[in-house]
Motif scaffolding. Structure first.
Motif, mmCIF file in Angstrom:
data_model
loop_
_atom_site.group_PDB
_atom_site.id
_atom_site.type_symbol
_atom_site.label_atom_id
_atom_site.label_comp_id
_atom_site.label_asym_id
_atom_site.label_seq_id
_atom_site.Cartn_x
_atom_site.Cartn_y
_atom_site.Cartn_z
ATOM 1 N N GLU A 23 38.288 52.594 35.120
ATOM 2 C CA GLU A 23 36.856 52.442 35.370
ATOM 3 C C GLU A 23 36.064 53.520 34.629
ATOM 4 O O GLU A 23 34.973 53.251 34.092
ATOM 5 C CB GLU A 23 36.584 52.520 36.878
ATOM 6 C CG GLU A 23 37.023 51.298 37.659
ATOM 7 C CD GLU A 23 38.526 51.165 37.803
ATOM 8 O OE1 GLU A 23 39.236 52.184 37.609
ATOM 9 O OE2 GLU A 23 38.997 50.047 38.101
ATOM 10 N N VAL B 236 33.014 46.647 35.213
ATOM 11 C CA VAL B 236 33.745 47.474 36.177
ATOM 12 C C VAL B 236 33.749 46.821 37.549
ATOM 13 O O VAL B 236 34.800 46.654 38.186
ATOM 14 C CB VAL B 236 33.131 48.884 36.237
ATOM 15 C CG1 VAL B 236 33.658 49.648 37.454
ATOM 16 C CG2 VAL B 236 33.465 49.659 34.976
ATOM 17 N N THR C 218 35.736 43.430 37.848
ATOM 18 C CA THR C 218 37.199 43.481 37.746
ATOM 19 C C THR C 218 37.819 44.521 38.667
ATOM 20 O O THR C 218 39.026 44.777 38.573
ATOM 21 C CB THR C 218 37.610 43.788 36.297
ATOM 22 O OG1 THR C 218 37.069 45.065 35.900
ATOM 23 C CG2 THR C 218 37.088 42.716 35.353
ATOM 24 N N LEU C 219 37.041 45.113 39.552
ATOM 25 C CA LEU C 219 37.536 46.220 40.369
ATOM 26 C C LEU C 219 38.713 45.814 41.252
ATOM 27 O O LEU C 219 39.674 46.583 41.420
ATOM 28 C CB LEU C 219 36.394 46.770 41.231
ATOM 29 C CG LEU C 219 36.653 48.080 41.964
ATOM 30 C CD1 LEU C 219 36.963 49.191 40.977
ATOM 31 C CD2 LEU C 219 35.450 48.463 42.821
ATOM 32 N N GLN D 255 40.671 43.155 40.679
ATOM 33 C CA GLN D 255 41.552 42.275 39.919
ATOM 34 C C GLN D 255 42.858 42.985 39.562
ATOM 35 O O GLN D 255 42.964 44.207 39.654
ATOM 36 C CB GLN D 255 40.846 41.804 38.645
ATOM 37 C CG GLN D 255 39.569 41.030 38.897
ATOM 38 C CD GLN D 255 39.807 39.769 39.694
ATOM 39 O OE1 GLN D 255 40.780 39.039 39.458
ATOM 40 N NE2 GLN D 255 38.937 39.492 40.656
ATOM 41 N N ARG E 117 42.022 44.184 34.370
ATOM 42 C CA ARG E 117 41.227 45.404 34.171
ATOM 43 C C ARG E 117 41.451 45.987 32.784
ATOM 44 O O ARG E 117 40.500 46.461 32.139
ATOM 45 C CB ARG E 117 41.576 46.417 35.250
ATOM 46 C CG ARG E 117 41.180 45.975 36.653
ATOM 47 C CD ARG E 117 41.907 46.763 37.719
ATOM 48 N NE ARG E 117 41.596 48.182 37.658
ATOM 49 C CZ ARG E 117 42.370 49.119 38.189
ATOM 50 N NH1 ARG E 117 43.506 48.782 38.789
ATOM 51 N NH2 ARG E 117 42.016 50.382 38.116
#
Length: 328
Positions: free
Chosen positions: A222, A277, A280-281, A283, A288
């Motif tokens: 991230e 971010v 897909t946090l 996922q 990611r």
């Protein structure tokens, strides 16, 4: 979680309102700050005081003051912001605060304080710190770019720290965001002030806090996504800097690109990274990593355009900004 979101909104609003109201007295701050001759798109030259940093420091002080009563880290941040802001008011030229050599030296000092595992990379870290400072100064000379470039990653980092880790350093990042947005009205085109080295020092501190906190929280993917655009610019400068005193945004401005378009394009790309971010946090790791590759690719392409390598494929946001600049 709702309580943290509410507190974050209050911190942002407090910093924004403080910066916006203090901007009414920017003329008084300007008398204590040396002016920078800002040559804008179209060949217009304006004398812009370096007083944006003092406004930013005061806004952070106001926003974090309530938290300083019950949190030691916030107390330290408030004390530093208050001391720098008072120094900026009491001494002539204090919004400039320090020479480029001293500012770069402070960043190198931070690099020396890194863990022992980073010592083999100390020379590269010192060079990167110096080039980063040159890049921040160049971005400050382009109207609206600091806010557009750093508001999305700082706000995304702050919310990640608060909501996922309960780390109160996120409030400091949110306060910086509120101050940046509040000062933006005077920094955007046509510019009336710039942030100066005091404001750039705040931006540098906020970026260091954001990156180290995210990495220590094992959110390195991230962190890489949020800060891919500044990282791509720094990499381009290190590879192709050739010792020049200006960096990417300044090169694009001197080439004749409209400042409004540059800020719009940078802000759009930075906001895209924040959306990637949060989308897909939750996922799997492969998703990611795929989002990270996409983010790095877009950042690198935009950085190549700033350096003059992609003039034929100008971003849509920049074309829209050019039309807006001509309309003005």
């Amino acid at each position: 979680m709702f309580g943290l979101l509410l507190l974050s909104s209050l911190v942002f609003m407090a910093a924004f309102v403080a910066a916006d109201r203090l901007a009414l007295f920017s003329g008084r701050f300007a008398r204590a700050a040396p002016a920078f001759q800002h040559r804008s798109f179209g060949g217009v030259t304006r004398a812009c005081p370096r007083s944006g940093g003092v406004l930013l420091l005061f806004s952070i002080f106001v926003a974090l003051l309530p938290f300083s009563l019950g949190n030691a880290s916030c107390s330290g941040m408030v004390m530093v912001a208050a001391a720098l802001a008072a120094f900026g008011l009491l001494r002539e030229g204090a919004a400039h605060l320090m020479s480029r050599a001293v500012a770069s030296g402070l960043l190198i000092g931070v690099a020396i304080a890194l863990p022992d595992s980073c010592l083999p990379w100390l020379a590269l870290i010192a060079i990167a710190a110096h080039r980063s400072w040159l890049a921040w100064e160049a971005q400050d000379r382009v109207a609206g770019v600091p806010t557009a470039l750093y508001t999305p990653p700082l706000s995304g980092s702050g919310l990640l720290l608060l909501l996922l880790q309960g780390n109160w350093d996120g409030f400091f990042l949110i306060a910086v965001v509120g101050g940046l947005v509040g000062v933006h009205g005077l920094h955007r085109f046509p510019p009336q002030i710039i942030f100066g080295r005091s404001g750039l020092l705040v931006l540098a501190s906020a970026q260091i806090v954001a990156l180290l906190s995210l990495v220590y929280a094992d959110l390195w993917i991230e962190a890489a996504m949020l800060w891919s655009l500044p990282a791509a610019g720094l990499t381009m400068d290190l590879i192709d800097g050739r010792g020049r005193s200006v960096t990417l945004f300044d090169l694009a401005r001197q080439r004749g690109e409209p400042e409004h378009g540059l800020a719009t394009a940078a802000g759009a790309l930075a906001c895209t990274n924040v959306i990637l971010v949060w989308a897909t946090l939750a996922q799997p790791l492969t998703v990611r990593l795929g989002a990270l590759v996409l983010s790095l690719f877009l950042a690198w392409q935009f950085t190549r355009f700033l350096a003059g390598g992609l003039t034929a494929s100008m971003p849509l946001a920049l074309r829209l900004g050019r039309r807006g600049g001509r309309a003005r």
